[in-house]
Design an enzyme around this catalytic site. Sequence first.
Site, mmCIF file in Angstrom:
data_model
loop_
_atom_site.group_PDB
_atom_site.id
_atom_site.type_symbol
_atom_site.label_atom_id
_atom_site.label_comp_id
_atom_site.label_asym_id
_atom_site.label_seq_id
_atom_site.Cartn_x
_atom_site.Cartn_y
_atom_site.Cartn_z
ATOM 1 C CB CYS A 106 53.742 83.520 -1.734
ATOM 2 S SG CYS A 106 52.635 84.361 -0.587
ATOM 3 C CB CYS A 109 48.233 84.752 -1.089
ATOM 4 S SG CYS A 109 49.238 86.021 -0.317
ATOM 5 C CB SER A 110 50.018 83.876 -5.553
ATOM 6 O OG SER A 110 49.040 84.881 -5.691
ATOM 7 C CB CYS A 111 53.675 87.629 -2.319
ATOM 8 S SG CYS A 111 52.342 88.149 -1.215
HETATM 9 FE FE FE Z 1 51.360 86.139 -0.890
#
Ligand code: FE
Length: 207
Positions: A106, A109-111
């Site tokens: 991602c 962000c950190s999906c």
């Molecule tokens: Fe994300």
Amino acid sequence: MGGNHGHHPGELSDGEARSRALESLLREKGLLQGDIVDKIVDVYTSDIGPLNGARAVAKAWVDDSFRARLLDNATAALREIGIGGMQGEYMVAVENTDAVHNVVVCTLCSCYPWPVLGLPPTWYKDAPYRSRVVREPRAVLAEFDTHLSDDVEIRVWDSSSEMRYLVLPQRPQGTEDLAEDQLVELVTRDSMIGVTVLPDYHAGVTA
Ligand code: FE
């Protein structure tokens, strides 16, 4: 690649803001005590994922029809085996072959697909992985000790709040005689993110 993100780094998404507000409210009312939130996190770490992803992968290896459904509509196929929910509403499965290797990131962000893989590893959330895997995937994979030959195409999939990816790793050599539940044990989290490939299997040798 690409896709709209519902949120940006350093900014709480609606869901995150709501969950934090809810947590403080519940604590204030005395309805949420002690380490219950940590316990929920533990469940996601050890019970829910990455075992769920491993179950889906092993089933796809032994059941061609499930594999086809997984690649066609991962959200629906995962639901067949009881996997779904928060952070996994729209899943896409991408299959590794001799010609193509897939890796998931991602960039914003950190999906991450919680229901299939549990909580994201720290490196997945870190800026170096997020930026470098797009620019120099081969070099990043080599740092995970994954050395792909030059004729293998690497596809990088950028997750978003709308779309989460699951890599279907190649079935390891030497597993022809293994049953589905034995195959489940061979599937690692990192192979389903796509930063590693599964090693050849040798009967009697445990990893
Ligand atoms: Fe994300």
